[in-house]
Design a protein around this motif. Sequence first.
Motif, PDB file in Angstrom:
ATOM      1  N   THR A   9     -34.247 -19.508   8.331  1.00  0.00           N
ATOM      2  CA  THR A   9     -34.609 -19.656   9.747  1.00  0.00           C
ATOM      3  C   THR A   9     -35.975 -19.044  10.054  1.00  0.00           C
ATOM      4  N   THR A  10     -36.873 -19.060   9.072  1.00  0.00           N
ATOM      5  CA  THR A  10     -38.182 -18.420   9.236  1.00  0.00           C
ATOM      6  C   THR A  10     -38.911 -18.897  10.485  1.00  0.00           C
ATOM      7  N   PHE A  11     -38.896 -20.218  10.744  1.00  0.00           N
ATOM      8  CA  PHE A  11     -39.687 -20.777  11.841  1.00  0.00           C
ATOM      9  C   PHE A  11     -38.839 -21.225  13.019  1.00  0.00           C
ATOM     10  N   ILE A  12     -37.583 -20.782  13.071  1.00  0.00           N
ATOM     11  CA  ILE A  12     -36.682 -21.339  14.076  1.00  0.00           C
ATOM     12  C   ILE A  12     -37.069 -20.947  15.502  1.00  0.00           C
ATOM     13  N   GLU A  13     -37.736 -19.796  15.665  1.00  0.00           N
ATOM     14  CA  GLU A  13     -38.085 -19.336  17.014  1.00  0.00           C
ATOM     15  C   GLU A  13     -39.476 -19.772  17.443  1.00  0.00           C
ATOM     16  N   ARG A  14     -40.194 -20.500  16.587  1.00  0.00           N
ATOM     17  CA  ARG A  14     -41.545 -20.932  16.916  1.00  0.00           C
ATOM     18  C   ARG A  14     -41.504 -22.321  17.536  1.00  0.00           C
ATOM     19  N   ASP A  15     -42.337 -22.511  18.543  1.00  0.00           N
ATOM     20  CA  ASP A  15     -42.405 -23.785  19.230  1.00  0.00           C
ATOM     21  C   ASP A  15     -43.357 -24.708  18.470  1.00  0.00           C
ATOM     22  N   VAL A  16     -42.906 -25.168  17.311  1.00  0.00           N
ATOM     23  CA  VAL A  16     -43.757 -26.019  16.488  1.00  0.00           C
ATOM     24  C   VAL A  16     -42.952 -27.217  16.007  1.00  0.00           C
ATOM     25  N   THR A  17     -43.687 -28.284  15.695  1.00  0.00           N
ATOM     26  CA  THR A  17     -43.097 -29.472  15.105  1.00  0.00           C
ATOM     27  C   THR A  17     -43.740 -29.685  13.742  1.00  0.00           C
ATOM     28  N   PHE A  18     -42.921 -29.859  12.738  1.00  0.00           N
ATOM     29  CA  PHE A  18     -43.434 -30.016  11.390  1.00  0.00           C
ATOM     30  C   PHE A  18     -43.596 -31.495  11.054  1.00  0.00           C
ATOM     31  N   GLU A  19     -44.740 -31.827  10.474  1.00  0.00           N
ATOM     32  CA  GLU A  19     -44.919 -33.158   9.946  1.00  0.00           C
ATOM     33  C   GLU A  19     -44.056 -33.328   8.702  1.00  0.00           C
ATOM     34  N   THR A  20     -43.693 -34.565   8.396  1.00  0.00           N
ATOM     35  CA  THR A  20     -43.058 -34.818   7.119  1.00  0.00           C
ATOM     36  C   THR A  20     -44.112 -34.692   6.022  1.00  0.00           C
ATOM     37  N   LYS A  21     -43.653 -34.550   4.795  1.00  0.00           N
ATOM     38  CA  LYS A  21     -44.593 -34.461   3.684  1.00  0.00           C
ATOM     39  C   LYS A  21     -45.431 -35.737   3.594  1.00  0.00           C
ATOM     40  N   ALA A  22     -44.801 -36.878   3.823  1.00  0.00           N
ATOM     41  CA  ALA A  22     -45.530 -38.153   3.755  1.00  0.00           C
ATOM     42  C   ALA A  22     -46.623 -38.217   4.820  1.00  0.00           C
ATOM     43  N   GLU A  23     -46.338 -37.720   6.024  1.00  0.00           N
ATOM     44  CA  GLU A  23     -47.337 -37.716   7.093  1.00  0.00           C
ATOM     45  C   GLU A  23     -48.502 -36.796   6.745  1.00  0.00           C
ATOM     46  N   GLY A  24     -48.194 -35.629   6.180  1.00  0.00           N
ATOM     47  CA  GLY A  24     -49.250 -34.699   5.796  1.00  0.00           C
ATOM     48  C   GLY A  24     -50.136 -35.257   4.711  1.00  0.00           C
ATOM     49  N   ILE A  25     -49.527 -35.898   3.705  1.00  0.00           N
ATOM     50  CA  ILE A  25     -50.309 -36.491   2.616  1.00  0.00           C
ATOM     51  C   ILE A  25     -51.162 -37.639   3.141  1.00  0.00           C
ATOM     52  N   ARG A  26     -50.599 -38.456   4.025  1.00  0.00           N
ATOM     53  CA  ARG A  26     -51.364 -39.571   4.596  1.00  0.00           C
ATOM     54  C   ARG A  26     -52.588 -39.051   5.349  1.00  0.00           C
ATOM     55  N   GLU A  27     -52.430 -38.009   6.125  1.00  0.00           N
ATOM     56  CA  GLU A  27     -53.556 -37.430   6.867  1.00  0.00           C
ATOM     57  C   GLU A  27     -54.615 -36.892   5.909  1.00  0.00           C
ATOM     58  N   LEU A  28     -54.174 -36.266   4.819  1.00  0.00           N
ATOM     59  CA  LEU A  28     -55.115 -35.735   3.834  1.00  0.00           C
ATOM     60  C   LEU A  28     -55.913 -36.855   3.178  1.00  0.00           C
ATOM     61  N   LEU A  29     -55.239 -37.909   2.766  1.00  0.00           N
ATOM     62  CA  LEU A  29     -55.933 -39.009   2.100  1.00  0.00           C
ATOM     63  C   LEU A  29     -56.932 -39.691   3.032  1.00  0.00           C
ATOM     64  N   GLN A  30     -56.580 -39.814   4.293  1.00  0.00           N
ATOM     65  CA  GLN A  30     -57.505 -40.398   5.261  1.00  0.00           C
ATOM     66  C   GLN A  30     -58.741 -39.520   5.432  1.00  0.00           C
ATOM     67  N   ALA A  31     -58.558 -38.198   5.350  1.00  0.00           N
ATOM     68  CA  ALA A  31     -59.684 -37.275   5.500  1.00  0.00           C
ATOM     69  C   ALA A  31     -60.606 -37.318   4.291  1.00  0.00           C
ATOM     70  N   VAL A  32     -60.057 -37.265   3.073  1.00  0.00           N
ATOM     71  CA  VAL A  32     -60.911 -37.227   1.881  1.00  0.00           C
ATOM     72  C   VAL A  32     -61.620 -38.560   1.667  1.00  0.00           C
ATOM     73  N   ALA A  33     -61.043 -39.637   2.177  1.00  0.00           N
ATOM     74  CA  ALA A  33     -61.663 -40.956   2.002  1.00  0.00           C
ATOM     75  C   ALA A  33     -62.987 -41.077   2.748  1.00  0.00           C
ATOM     76  N   LYS A  34     -63.259 -40.189   3.691  1.00  0.00           N
ATOM     77  CA  LYS A  34     -64.478 -40.243   4.480  1.00  0.00           C
ATOM     78  C   LYS A  34     -65.679 -39.630   3.758  1.00  0.00           C
ATOM     79  N   TYR A  35     -65.424 -38.936   2.640  1.00  0.00           N
ATOM     80  CA  TYR A  35     -66.516 -38.244   1.949  1.00  0.00           C
ATOM     81  C   TYR A  35     -67.147 -39.140   0.884  1.00  0.00           C
TER      82      TYR A  35
END
Length: 362
Positions: free
Chosen positions: A178-204
Motif C-alpha cells: 500500500t505504498t502509494f494508497i494515500e497519494r492522489d495519483v493515477t498510474f499509467e499502464t506499462k504499455a502507456e508509459g512505453i508508448r509515451e517514451l517511444l514517441q519522445a525518442v522518435a523526435k530526436y
Amino acid sequence: MSTFEGHIREFPDIQVDYFRTTQATASRRPLACFLSHVHSDHLVGLDTLRSPFVYCSMATRALVLRLEKYPCRINFAKRILEARKQTYKHLKHLLKPLPLNTPTTIELSPGNRIQVTLLDANHCPGSVMFLFEDDHKAALYTGDTRLEPWFVNSLVRNPCLAEYTAGLRTIDTVYLDTTFIERDVTFETKAEGIRELLQAVAKYPHNTIFYMRAWTFGYEDVWTALAKALRSKIHVDEYKMRMFKSLSVDATGGPQTALDPVAPGLLGFTYANTFHDGCLTMEEAHNGTPVRIHSCEKGLGYCSAIRDPTHPIVWIRPVVCRLPYGRGEVPEVGAGGCGEDLNKETDLEVYGPDEVARLREM
C-alpha cells in the motif's frame, strides 16, 4: 519501500520477504521462509540467515545467488579486489526453487503442512505472489505486483485460483503493498508509459545516443521496446550481463532453457542451429554502428561513448507517476522502492534490535 515484517497471521510458522528476528519470531522461529523477488527491500536479513529453507521462483534464486553489493563489484571492476564477492552465494543450498502455477505441499514439521502456489506478479524477472493454503485457511501475499486490467483478468483465468473465483472458497486475507494508497495519483499502464517514451525518442535525430537510467530489475520491457524501435543494441556493463545471463540455463540455448520469459529477448537463443542475438551487448558498437542505447555502469565513469563530448546524449530518467494539477513527478528510486539494486550511489544497511545489541556487546 517495503515495511512488511514478514508475518502471515493465518500461518504463523512461516515468514515472507523479511529475514531478521522480530518480536513475533523471537520466541517462535519460522519453520520456512519465502522470497517473492530479488529487489533489495525484500531481502532484509537474508545475508545472515542460516535456517530454515527459503522458497522462491527459479529465476529469483538464480539472480539472488549472483548479487554483488555495489562497493564490491566496483572494486572488482577496478581490480582492487581479486575475486568477486557474491553476497548470497553461501545460501546455495538454502534457497529452494519452486515452479509457478503448481500447488506444492511443504511439510513444516511432522503433521504440520501447508500448500503454497507461486503466481506471476507482473513486476520484475522471477517476481511472484504466494497463495498459502491449508484445509481451513487461505492467504494471498502479493509482494510487489502491478495490477493492470489485463493482469487481473489473467488471474481470474488462472486454474490455481478457480475455486476462489467460482465462490467455492474464500481467501481470508490479501497482503497487499500500500505504498502509494494515500497519494492522489493515477498510474499509467506499462504499455502507456512505453508508448509515451517511444514517441519522445522518435523526435530526436538518428545520431542521438540515449542513456537509460535502469538501476534495478524491472526495465526489461522498456529495453526491448527501445531496442526494437531504434534498431539498436543496448550497451550494458559486465555485471548486468552476468546477472541476466543467470536467467538462462545455457546462454546459447533455446527459449525452453530460459528461467524467465525475458531471457531469450535479452540474451539471444539458438533456433535451427543458428544463434539469434538478444538486445543486450557489452560492445559499444555493433556491426560497425555505434550503439544508441546505454544502461552501462555509472560508478566506473560510464563508457567512452557516454563520456564523448561530441555525442549528443539524452538521459532517460524513469518516473513512477505524475502528480495531479501539474504538481510534478514522483521519481523512480527503484522498482518496488528497492533503491538502486544494479547501480548504487551508496550502500546503506538498516540494522535491527539484534544487530544493535551485538554491536553494544562488542
